[in-house]
Design a protein around this motif. Structure first.
Motif, mmCIF file in Angstrom:
data_model
loop_
_atom_site.group_PDB
_atom_site.id
_atom_site.type_symbol
_atom_site.label_atom_id
_atom_site.label_comp_id
_atom_site.label_asym_id
_atom_site.label_seq_id
_atom_site.Cartn_x
_atom_site.Cartn_y
_atom_site.Cartn_z
ATOM 1 N N ALA A 255 45.992 50.593 91.382
ATOM 2 C CA ALA A 255 45.233 51.766 91.828
ATOM 3 C C ALA A 255 45.749 53.036 91.174
ATOM 4 O O ALA A 255 44.962 53.897 90.755
ATOM 5 C CB ALA A 255 45.307 51.882 93.354
ATOM 6 N N MET A 256 47.068 53.182 91.062
ATOM 7 C CA MET A 256 47.641 54.397 90.482
ATOM 8 C C MET A 256 47.207 54.572 89.029
ATOM 9 O O MET A 256 46.819 55.660 88.613
ATOM 10 C CB MET A 256 49.166 54.355 90.581
ATOM 11 C CG MET A 256 49.850 55.685 90.296
ATOM 12 S SD MET A 256 49.902 56.148 88.556
ATOM 13 C CE MET A 256 50.907 54.805 87.911
ATOM 14 N N VAL A 257 47.255 53.493 88.257
ATOM 15 C CA VAL A 257 46.879 53.586 86.841
ATOM 16 C C VAL A 257 45.400 53.931 86.697
ATOM 17 O O VAL A 257 45.024 54.802 85.898
ATOM 18 C CB VAL A 257 47.209 52.267 86.120
ATOM 19 C CG1 VAL A 257 46.638 52.278 84.702
ATOM 20 C CG2 VAL A 257 48.717 52.041 86.072
ATOM 21 N N LEU A 258 44.543 53.269 87.476
ATOM 22 C CA LEU A 258 43.106 53.536 87.369
ATOM 23 C C LEU A 258 42.733 54.908 87.893
ATOM 24 O O LEU A 258 41.679 55.448 87.540
ATOM 25 C CB LEU A 258 42.324 52.449 88.120
ATOM 26 C CG LEU A 258 42.320 51.065 87.477
ATOM 27 C CD1 LEU A 258 41.552 50.078 88.335
ATOM 28 C CD2 LEU A 258 41.728 51.118 86.070
ATOM 29 N N TRP B 6 46.878 50.674 79.595
ATOM 30 C CA TRP B 6 48.048 50.862 80.463
ATOM 31 C C TRP B 6 48.023 49.849 81.606
ATOM 32 O O TRP B 6 49.057 49.280 81.970
ATOM 33 C CB TRP B 6 48.045 52.282 80.992
ATOM 34 C CG TRP B 6 49.292 52.665 81.737
ATOM 35 C CD1 TRP B 6 50.459 51.947 81.827
ATOM 36 C CD2 TRP B 6 49.492 53.848 82.503
ATOM 37 N NE1 TRP B 6 51.376 52.619 82.603
ATOM 38 C CE2 TRP B 6 50.807 53.793 83.028
ATOM 39 C CE3 TRP B 6 48.700 54.969 82.787
ATOM 40 C CZ2 TRP B 6 51.332 54.798 83.832
ATOM 41 C CZ3 TRP B 6 49.227 55.969 83.584
ATOM 42 C CH2 TRP B 6 50.521 55.887 84.099
ATOM 43 N N LEU B 7 46.841 49.600 82.167
ATOM 44 C CA LEU B 7 46.714 48.621 83.247
ATOM 45 C C LEU B 7 47.110 47.227 82.754
ATOM 46 O O LEU B 7 47.799 46.479 83.460
ATOM 47 C CB LEU B 7 45.276 48.607 83.763
ATOM 48 C CG LEU B 7 44.994 47.657 84.925
ATOM 49 C CD1 LEU B 7 45.841 48.016 86.142
ATOM 50 C CD2 LEU B 7 43.506 47.667 85.274
ATOM 51 N N TRP B 8 46.678 46.866 81.554
ATOM 52 C CA TRP B 8 47.070 45.580 80.964
ATOM 53 C C TRP B 8 48.589 45.516 80.838
ATOM 54 O O TRP B 8 49.213 44.485 81.131
ATOM 55 C CB TRP B 8 46.420 45.419 79.588
ATOM 56 C CG TRP B 8 46.908 44.228 78.834
ATOM 57 C CD1 TRP B 8 46.435 42.948 78.908
ATOM 58 C CD2 TRP B 8 47.979 44.199 77.874
ATOM 59 N NE1 TRP B 8 47.146 42.121 78.078
ATOM 60 C CE2 TRP B 8 48.096 42.852 77.430
ATOM 61 C CE3 TRP B 8 48.841 45.152 77.352
ATOM 62 C CZ2 TRP B 8 49.047 42.468 76.489
ATOM 63 C CZ3 TRP B 8 49.786 44.766 76.425
ATOM 64 C CH2 TRP B 8 49.888 43.439 75.994
ATOM 65 N N LEU B 9 49.201 46.618 80.403
ATOM 66 C CA LEU B 9 50.649 46.672 80.247
ATOM 67 C C LEU B 9 51.351 46.446 81.589
ATOM 68 O O LEU B 9 52.316 45.675 81.681
ATOM 69 C CB LEU B 9 51.054 48.029 79.669
ATOM 70 C CG LEU B 9 52.545 48.294 79.479
ATOM 71 C CD1 LEU B 9 53.117 47.388 78.404
ATOM 72 C CD2 LEU B 9 52.793 49.752 79.121
ATOM 73 N N ARG C 69 55.349 38.804 83.114
ATOM 74 C CA ARG C 69 56.446 38.425 82.211
ATOM 75 C C ARG C 69 57.796 38.952 82.700
ATOM 76 O O ARG C 69 58.714 39.120 81.911
ATOM 77 C CB ARG C 69 56.165 38.971 80.797
ATOM 78 C CG ARG C 69 54.911 38.412 80.144
ATOM 79 C CD ARG C 69 55.089 36.932 79.807
ATOM 80 N NE ARG C 69 53.939 36.418 79.081
ATOM 81 C CZ ARG C 69 52.899 35.832 79.653
ATOM 82 N NH1 ARG C 69 52.864 35.722 80.983
ATOM 83 N NH2 ARG C 69 51.880 35.387 78.943
ATOM 84 N N GLN C 70 57.895 39.239 84.006
ATOM 85 C CA GLN C 70 59.141 39.790 84.530
ATOM 86 C C GLN C 70 60.285 38.789 84.335
ATOM 87 O O GLN C 70 60.123 37.588 84.473
ATOM 88 C CB GLN C 70 58.986 40.128 86.011
ATOM 89 C CG GLN C 70 58.524 39.001 86.899
ATOM 90 C CD GLN C 70 58.269 39.464 88.310
ATOM 91 O OE1 GLN C 70 59.046 40.220 88.860
ATOM 92 N NE2 GLN C 70 57.169 39.020 88.915
ATOM 93 N N LYS D 123 60.083 49.317 79.518
ATOM 94 C CA LYS D 123 60.540 50.563 78.907
ATOM 95 C C LYS D 123 59.364 51.373 78.368
ATOM 96 O O LYS D 123 59.341 52.602 78.493
ATOM 97 C CB LYS D 123 61.535 50.257 77.781
ATOM 98 C CG LYS D 123 62.844 49.645 78.264
ATOM 99 C CD LYS D 123 63.773 49.352 77.095
ATOM 100 C CE LYS D 123 65.081 48.726 77.582
ATOM 101 N NZ LYS D 123 65.989 48.391 76.457
ATOM 102 N N ILE D 124 58.384 50.683 77.787
ATOM 103 C CA ILE D 124 57.195 51.381 77.286
ATOM 104 C C ILE D 124 56.442 52.018 78.446
ATOM 105 O O ILE D 124 56.003 53.180 78.373
ATOM 106 C CB ILE D 124 56.283 50.410 76.516
ATOM 107 C CG1 ILE D 124 57.004 49.883 75.267
ATOM 108 C CG2 ILE D 124 54.962 51.082 76.142
ATOM 109 C CD1 ILE D 124 56.240 48.816 74.520
ATOM 110 N N ASP D 125 56.295 51.271 79.542
ATOM 111 C CA ASP D 125 55.612 51.798 80.727
ATOM 112 C C ASP D 125 56.337 53.018 81.276
ATOM 113 O O ASP D 125 55.701 54.006 81.668
ATOM 114 C CB ASP D 125 55.540 50.699 81.788
ATOM 115 C CG ASP D 125 54.985 51.194 83.108
ATOM 116 O OD1 ASP D 125 53.775 51.493 83.165
ATOM 117 O OD2 ASP D 125 55.759 51.298 84.083
ATOM 118 N N LEU D 126 57.660 52.974 81.295
ATOM 119 C CA LEU D 126 58.434 54.110 81.785
ATOM 120 C C LEU D 126 58.199 55.342 80.913
ATOM 121 O O LEU D 126 58.058 56.463 81.413
ATOM 122 C CB LEU D 126 59.926 53.756 81.804
ATOM 123 C CG LEU D 126 60.854 54.763 82.501
ATOM 124 C CD1 LEU D 126 60.546 54.829 83.991
ATOM 125 C CD2 LEU D 126 62.320 54.384 82.275
ATOM 126 N N GLY D 127 58.133 55.137 79.592
ATOM 127 C CA GLY D 127 57.861 56.249 78.686
ATOM 128 C C GLY D 127 56.481 56.846 78.914
ATOM 129 O O GLY D 127 56.306 58.070 78.893
#
Length: 244
Positions: free
Chosen positions: A90-93, A124-127, A134-135, A145-149
């Motif tokens: 929800a946050m990403v969308l 971003w949602l796919w990420l 893949r955790q 790390k990419i998501d955090l950036g």
């Protein structure tokens, strides 16, 4: 200022919906304003954000019970992780949906920029989902790390736009909308704080034979989550009331 959504909206909506039952046929001309569709999506995302986040809180409290076996606690935590994908999604969308709505309320963003926001939001949602699926893997850690950036950049963008707009009246001239963008940026910042707290002190099961020590209810992670809820409610209030 012309809105990016204005091209989808006719000058007037039909005053009544005619019904025609002649010869057994049913004719129902339907007009759906795209702006109202995005408003509906905004409400749904808001409901799922807070609703599923409450589920995460409840399952987290259940997993903190001292009388659980290690296997039961782990199953509850896995269920909590699955539920947590609701607020994460929800946050990403909220970003592309919110920008689409904001374009109708004074945000100077054109159609091409909106298309880019939607493409970027879906990527971003796919990420975010790939991080969950893949955790624990090397790929998952790299994507984290990419998501955090991305979250840090989005924080700077929303907070900066909100502050500048409140101070100068541009690029957003509506005070409530500029404040809402500022609050959303702060919300993203708190989301970064949550991830750093989990990185600093991840939940670790006790060693074999060692007693489980429940975490205190009022801990930095939970306080941060409650602050996020408060910001979500504040943004919803501003979006509905538009007080200034």
């Amino acid at each position: 200022m012309a809105s990016a959504c204005a091209s989808f909206r006719p000058s007037h909506a039909p005053e009544a919906v005619p019904h025609n039952f002649k010869k057994g046929a049913f004719l129902l001309p339907i007009f759906i304003d795209p702006f109202r569709v995005f408003t509906f999506l905004h409400v749904v995302l808001f409901a799922y954000w807070l609703g599923t986040d409450l589920g995460v809180l409840i399952t987290g409290m259940a997993a903190n019970a001292a009388d659980l076996t290690g296997n039961a606690r782990e199953r509850i935590r896995k269920a909590s992780g699955r539920i947590d994908m609701g607020p994460r999604t929800a946050m990403v969308l909220m970003v592309p949906v919110g920008l689409t709505l904001a374009s109708n309320w004074g945000l100077p963003i054109g159609p091409l920029a909106l298309v880019a926001a939607w493409v970027g939001g879906l990527a971003w949602l796919w990420l975010v989902w790939m991080i969950y699926l893949r955790q624990g893997t090397r790929l998952g850690k790299r994507l984290w790390k990419i998501d955090l950036g991305i979250r840090m950049l989005a924080t700077i963008g929303f907070v900066g736009t909100g502050i500048v707009s409140l101070a100068t009246g541009a690029p957003v001239d509506s005070g409530w909308l500029a404040t809402k963008m500022l609050l959303f940026g702060l919300l993203l910042l708190l989301g970064v704080v949550v991830r750093l707290l989990l990185l600093w002190k991840p939940p670790v099961p006790p060693k074999a034979g060692a007693p489980f020590v429940p975490a205190p209810f009022w801990n930095p992670l939970r306080i941060t989550v409650f602050a996020i809820w408060a910001l979500v409610l504040a943004m919803a209030f501003l979006g509905v009331t538009k007080p200034f």
